[in-house]
Design an enzyme around this catalytic site. Structure first.
Site, short mmCIF file in Angstrom:
data_model
loop_
_atom_site.label_atom_id
_atom_site.label_comp_id
_atom_site.label_asym_id
_atom_site.label_seq_id
_atom_site.Cartn_x
_atom_site.Cartn_y
_atom_site.Cartn_z
N TYR A 146 0.66 -1.11 0.05
CA TYR A 146 -0.12 -0.01 0.10
C TYR A 146 1.02 1.19 0.21
CZ TYR A 146 -3.95 -3.14 1.32
OH TYR A 146 -4.76 -4.32 1.26
N LYS A 195 3.79 -15.23 2.68
CA LYS A 195 3.84 -16.16 1.39
C LYS A 195 5.11 -16.50 1.03
CE LYS A 195 1.10 -17.91 -1.81
NZ LYS A 195 0.52 -19.04 -1.53
N ASP A 227 -2.64 -18.22 2.47
CA ASP A 227 -3.82 -18.91 2.10
C ASP A 227 -4.38 -19.93 3.10
OD1 ASP A 227 -1.30 -19.77 1.53
OD2 ASP A 227 -1.72 -20.76 -0.56
N ASP A 251 -4.82 -6.68 6.34
CA ASP A 251 -6.05 -5.93 5.90
C ASP A 251 -6.93 -6.91 5.83
OD1 ASP A 251 -7.94 -3.99 5.12
OD2 ASP A 251 -6.67 -3.61 2.99
N ASP A 255 -10.17 -8.41 8.78
CA ASP A 255 -11.47 -8.32 8.46
C ASP A 255 -12.35 -9.70 8.24
OD1 ASP A 255 -11.59 -5.65 8.03
OD2 ASP A 255 -12.33 -5.73 5.90
#
Ligand code: NAD
Length: 361
Positions: A146, A195, A227, A251, A255
């Protein structure tokens, strides 16, 4: 203790829910013999209305001079609010990003707790919900995808966009240390999510986290691919204590974790920098659809205030008292509309704040 707290009431339901959190903090101060000085700060839409911009230099300075900042949510209805006619850099959310950056808030903490009394709201299978869960998602907030270089250009006649994901070892080390410190105050387990089978940034992440772990022999460290973590959060959330991860993974996972608790009105959060300073706010937005109706759930903001007591002021006993008061009011059957279920007693924002305050003894 003297606490200097900056208060950003914000927009929509912000002033209503922050008012109740201040009520609870005042009660804590009275019962435990502390004093609080509040400084009201304008940010977001409320600041645009007065100053023409969502965050002024003076507000940022005043926030920096506080020990901690308690914030409601900011923003309005994107379709109807005049704030969204402004260019993106002058909209309410730009103020929040500038505030986080200006305060160097690199660590975002989002607890996801399933309260016994609210198990019915959990969308997971009963046998999973019955085991309960209590985890802390720790997300890096100022680096990664980001904040990397980005651009869109034509390459050989084809429109091509790129976003760069960069982390340096210092950025990883400082958040990893925070995560291990917090795990020491909790269940002494860190799950570092990356990852590393694909990304270089994740391989560096893993290496640095392992180095930091050596200083915390009491804390169990495990690595998990992002994942797999997304799956485990719905399959077996009880396995997690502290989840440590980079910006974009955090992020998404935070959520997901908050949704399995079943209620947005219960979700606290904190953003910390290298000092004791923190910005404490509910995870939800300003809920313009219910603003001014006196029905918003103030519990997320009250629990954010409890996090402030714990992480900015080291008042663990007082923080526990607030969390206990929330659990007691829920177990007495009182609910705001968002967590209401059959056979319970529906109350409004103010009454919820009053009841929680009265349980602090
Ligand atoms: P939202 O979280 O405001 O609302 C989503 C739904 O949840 C709504 O139905 C709302 O009524 C409900 N809800 C949220 N908080 C609640 C509470 N405490 N009690 C009861 N119900 C609650 O999300 P949105 O509608 O997508 O966004 C509204 C505005 O908030 C937008 O301007 C958005 O940019 C802003 N926003 C701000 C923050 C922040 O300040 N950190 C975070 C998210 C969204």
């Amino acid at each position: 203790m003297d606490m200097k707290i900056g208060v950003i009431k914000g927009d929509g339901i912000g002033p209503e829910i922050v008012g109740e959190a201040m009520k609870v903090l005042d009660k804590v101060a009275e019962v435990y013999g502390h004093s609080i000085t509040y400084t009201q700060l304008l940010m977001g839409g409320a600041s645009i209305d007065v100053n023409g911009v969502p965050l002024t230099e003076e507000t940022l300075k005043a926030a920096k001079e506080s020990d901690a900042v308690l914030m409601g949510s900011i923003g309005g209805d994107a379709k109807t609010s005049p704030w969204y006619q402004l260019e993106p850099s002058r909209r309410p959310e730009a103020g929040l990003l500038a505030l986080r950056k200006g305060l160097n808030l690199f660590a975002n903490l989002r607890p996801a707790v399933l309260y016994d009394e609210l198990k019915g709201a959990c969308p997971l299978k009963e046998e999973i919900a019955d085991r309960g869960f209590d985890m802390m998602i720790m997300r890096e907030l100022t680096g990664g995808l980001y904040f990397g270089k980005r651009g869109t250009e034509e390459v050989d006649g084809v429109l091509t966009a790129r976003d760069e994901l960069t982390y340096n070892e210092n950025e990883i080390r400082r958040i990893a240390k925070r995560a291990f410190d917090i795990a020491m105050k909790r269940g002494k387990k860190v799950t570092s999510v990356d990852k590393a089978n694909v990304l270089d940034s994740s391989r560096l992440w893993r290496k640095v986290v392992e180095e930091v772990a050596k200083d915390y022999p009491e804390v169990a460290l495990e690595h998990m691919l992002v994942d797999n973590c997304a799956m485990q959060l719905v399959k077996d959330p009880a396995q997690f204590d502290v989840i440590l991860t980079e910006n974009m993974f955090g992020d998404i996972l935070s959520d997901e974790a908050s949704m399995v608790t079943g209620s947005i009105g219960m979700l606290a959060s904190a953003s910390l920098n290298e000092t004791k300073f923190g910005l404490y706010e509910p995870s939800g937005g300003s809920a313009p659809d219910i603003a001014g109706k006196g029905i918003a759930n103030p519990i997320a903001t009250i629990l954010s205030a409890a996090m402030m007591l714990k992480y900015s002021f080291d008042l663990d006993r007082e923080a526990d008292a607030v969390e206990k008061a929330v659990a007691e009011v829920l177990s007495e059957g009182y609910r705001t509309i968002d967590i209401m279920s059959e056979g319970k007693i529906q109350i409004g924002t103010k009454e919820m704040g009053d009841r929680i305050s009265s349980h602090i003894k």
